[in-house]
Design an enzyme around this catalytic site. Sequence first.
Site, PDB file in Angstrom:
ATOM      1  N   GLU A 131       5.436  36.740 -10.749  1.00  0.00           N
ATOM      2  CA  GLU A 131       5.268  36.377  -9.552  1.00  0.00           C
ATOM      3  C   GLU A 131       6.345  35.544  -8.907  1.00  0.00           C
ATOM      4  O   GLU A 131       5.978  34.395  -9.588  1.00  0.00           O
ATOM      5  CB  GLU A 131       4.150  36.241  -9.340  1.00  0.00           C
TER       6      GLU A 131
ATOM      7  N   HIS B 116       8.256  40.635  -9.941  1.00  0.00           N
ATOM      8  CA  HIS B 116       7.347  41.200  -8.721  1.00  0.00           C
ATOM      9  C   HIS B 116       7.905  39.297  -7.489  1.00  0.00           C
ATOM     10  O   HIS B 116       8.629  38.459  -8.534  1.00  0.00           O
ATOM     11  CB  HIS B 116       6.077  40.955  -8.159  1.00  0.00           C
TER      12      HIS B 116
ATOM     13  N   HIS C  88       7.027  47.790  -6.316  1.00  0.00           N
ATOM     14  CA  HIS C  88       6.944  47.749  -5.158  1.00  0.00           C
ATOM     15  C   HIS C  88       7.931  47.550  -3.910  1.00  0.00           C
ATOM     16  O   HIS C  88       8.683  47.310  -4.382  1.00  0.00           O
ATOM     17  CB  HIS C  88       5.919  46.527  -4.692  1.00  0.00           C
TER      18      HIS C  88
END
Length: 322
Positions: free
Chosen positions: A210, A147, A53
């Site tokens: 994350e 991420h 992303h």
Amino acid sequence: MDNFLALTLSGTTPRVTQGKGAGFRWRWLGHGLLELTPDAPVDRALILSAGIHGNETAPVEMLDKLLSALYSGSLTLTWRVLVVLGNPQALAAGIRYCHSDMNRMFGGRWQSFAESDETRRARELELSLETFFSSGQARVRWHLDLHTAIRGSHHLRFGVLPQRDRPWEADFLAWLGAAGLEALVFHQAPGGTFTHFSSEHFGALSCTLELGKALPFGQNDLTQFSVTSQALSALLSGVETSTSFSPPLRYRVVSQITRHSDKFALYMDAQTLNFTAFAKGTLLAEEGDKRVTVTHDVEYVLFPNSSVACGLRAGLMLERLP
């Protein structure tokens, strides 16, 4: 190749595409793809990916610093490594994705999306992993996909592990704890993530990490990621990580909330944190005459997002494991 990130963001092909570092050889394989091979024989292969992303920049900056340490010789390399910056165009634009979410496309699922730069990139990354793993004799295969999250969380750092038919190896889970992860979430069904692809097709021990909040390049306080960065440095150099950490809490996915139409309503606002708890019977979402409620005594939400496209996940519901 000490300017890998800059080349990736500019879309520039380097004049020299292979060379020697401090105790390793490097090869530029394409935009956002760099292979590192130690001079000494090794039986461990590692995928280090970030930037699937494009708005999740802190892990990209973290990998850039690790590469600098390797090139300077201050960090020794003991794994074959494929470094992947997943979505170069989105990274350069500072947006999550240009057309569609690539982390729903792997395992051939890109074929069901409208053709775009992301579908082509997903296919390219699949082929890159296939080539990387088939060109070595690695006894150990890991994939760490780094991420940052869109929203806040009761667990600042956590890992999401793909569905796997075999038990997870204890040293892999222990390393995730040493990397500062406060919680681990275990999927129970296949998915289109990069880590599910590497696990399913190549038997890699894979985890989506994350690591905090998504911010633009230059706005990240990398000291907040120091525990993870130190654990990655120790991993790359073959040094044992610290065991003085609290084991991560464990959760498993018990259901998925999916948006099917414009009638969909998710009863969580933008301030709802990841891992917020909901009691049994709580109404979570509605769509026409379909109601989604909590069926266990307590469930915890992960990645709630009411604005996803139709057919995509609007949230995961979790159960805490003993």
